[in-house]
Design a protein around this motif. Structure first.
Motif, PDB file in Angstrom:
ATOM      1  N   HIS A  96       0.842  -1.172   0.049  1.00  0.00           N
ATOM      2  CA  HIS A  96      -0.060  -0.108  -0.180  1.00  0.00           C
ATOM      3  C   HIS A  96       0.815   1.297   0.042  1.00  0.00           C
ATOM      4  CE1 HIS A  96      -3.480   2.583   0.625  1.00  0.00           C
ATOM      5  NE2 HIS A  96      -2.981   3.093   1.865  1.00  0.00           N
ATOM      6  N   GLY A  97       1.996   1.433   0.778  1.00  0.00           N
ATOM      7  CA  GLY A  97       2.659   2.625   0.835  1.00  0.00           C
ATOM      8  C   GLY A  97       3.470   2.678  -0.625  1.00  0.00           C
ATOM      9  N   ILE A 148       0.746   4.188  -2.984  1.00  0.00           N
ATOM     10  CA  ILE A 148       0.409   5.651  -2.933  1.00  0.00           C
ATOM     11  C   ILE A 148       1.596   6.643  -2.788  1.00  0.00           C
ATOM     12  CG2 ILE A 148      -1.619   5.022  -1.756  1.00  0.00           C
ATOM     13  CD1 ILE A 148      -0.413   5.710   1.106  1.00  0.00           C
ATOM     14  N   MET A 149       2.911   6.150  -3.089  1.00  0.00           N
ATOM     15  CA  MET A 149       4.031   6.730  -2.998  1.00  0.00           C
ATOM     16  C   MET A 149       4.016   8.122  -3.520  1.00  0.00           C
ATOM     17  SD  MET A 149       8.022   5.836  -4.104  1.00  0.00           S
ATOM     18  CE  MET A 149       7.897   4.404  -3.001  1.00  0.00           C
ATOM     19  N   ASP A 172       0.841  10.767  -1.956  1.00  0.00           N
ATOM     20  CA  ASP A 172       0.480  10.950  -0.588  1.00  0.00           C
ATOM     21  C   ASP A 172       2.008  10.910   0.210  1.00  0.00           C
ATOM     22  OD1 ASP A 172       0.000  10.888   1.995  1.00  0.00           O
ATOM     23  OD2 ASP A 172      -1.477   9.351   1.806  1.00  0.00           O
ATOM     24  N   TRP A 197       3.237   8.427   2.601  1.00  0.00           N
ATOM     25  CA  TRP A 197       3.289   6.958   2.097  1.00  0.00           C
ATOM     26  C   TRP A 197       4.502   6.089   3.154  1.00  0.00           C
ATOM     27  CZ3 TRP A 197       8.230   5.298   0.813  1.00  0.00           C
ATOM     28  CH2 TRP A 197       9.134   6.262   0.266  1.00  0.00           C
ATOM     29  N   TRP A 198       5.437   6.849   3.662  1.00  0.00           N
ATOM     30  CA  TRP A 198       6.338   6.243   4.301  1.00  0.00           C
ATOM     31  C   TRP A 198       5.840   5.496   5.517  1.00  0.00           C
ATOM     32  CZ3 TRP A 198       7.434   8.185   9.290  1.00  0.00           C
ATOM     33  CH2 TRP A 198       6.937   9.475   9.657  1.00  0.00           C
TER      34      TRP A 198
END
Length: 188
Positions: free
Chosen positions: A55-56, A59-60, A63, A66-67
């Motif tokens: 997911h991270g 959406i990097m 968003d 994301w981290w």
């Protein structure tokens, strides 16, 4: 940002279902041997961590937070890996590992909640989930020698709350996603 997050409502619902199933196992068989509990918990952390990292990365570019999903995922993978590849670890180590995971995850959940507070109504639920995660971790640190049954019940209650919370958020995000699609078309 909430629209982008709403695209992944199914992932959040899936995490909720897995947490509820895990909670049910913890309640039905609280006297599981430590190694079986470690394997169940390790598998849950590992799968949850993998999905968080996926997911991270998804959406990097969309968003800034994301981290946080990557960190949550890495914590889950590390904790899950240790539990799966070292199932004979002691109860104190298990309690400590779960406590650290809960505290770090809770702090990261609070960070995400604060970032979403302007875009999501009832953001207090996200903050509450983070606070409860931290409190759960502190409680485990305070009782590291708790028996396997007590630990299973603590984890069961935590997983049940987390599961219902994730289901609630996931279905709310589904509604946001459907409303956006209805107002902007499916390819917006």
């Amino acid at each position: 940002m909430i629209h982008e997050l709403s695209k992944y409502w199914g992932y959040i619902v899936f995490r909720g279902v897995i947490a509820v199933i895990f909670a049910i196992f913890a309640f039905i068989w609280p006297a599981l041997t430590l190694s079986v509990l470690v394997i169940f918990l390790g598998a849950y952390f590992l799968v949850d961590g993998i999905f968080s990292i996926i997911h991270g990365f998804q959406i990097m570019k969309k968003d800034e937070s994301w981290w946080t999903f990557l960190l949550i995922g890495l914590m889950g993978i590390i904790a899950g890996g240790i539990m799966l590849f070292m199932p004979g670890i002691t109860a104190v180590f298990l309690v400590t590992l779960v406590a650290i995971w809960a505290i770090v995850t809770g702090i990261l959940e609070i960070i995400v909640a604060i970032r979403l507070r302007k875009e999501l109504t009832n953001e207090w639920m996200l903050i509450l989930a983070g606070i409860l995660s931290v409190a759960f971790g502190v409680l485990l640190f305070m009782q590291p020698l708790a028996g396997v049954v007590v630990l299973a019940w603590y984890i069961g209650f935590y997983a049940l709350f987390l599961g219902f919370f994730l289901l609630s958020v996931g279905f709310r995000l589904r509604k946001v996603h459907k409303n956006f699609e209805n107002h902007h078309g499916k390819h917006a």
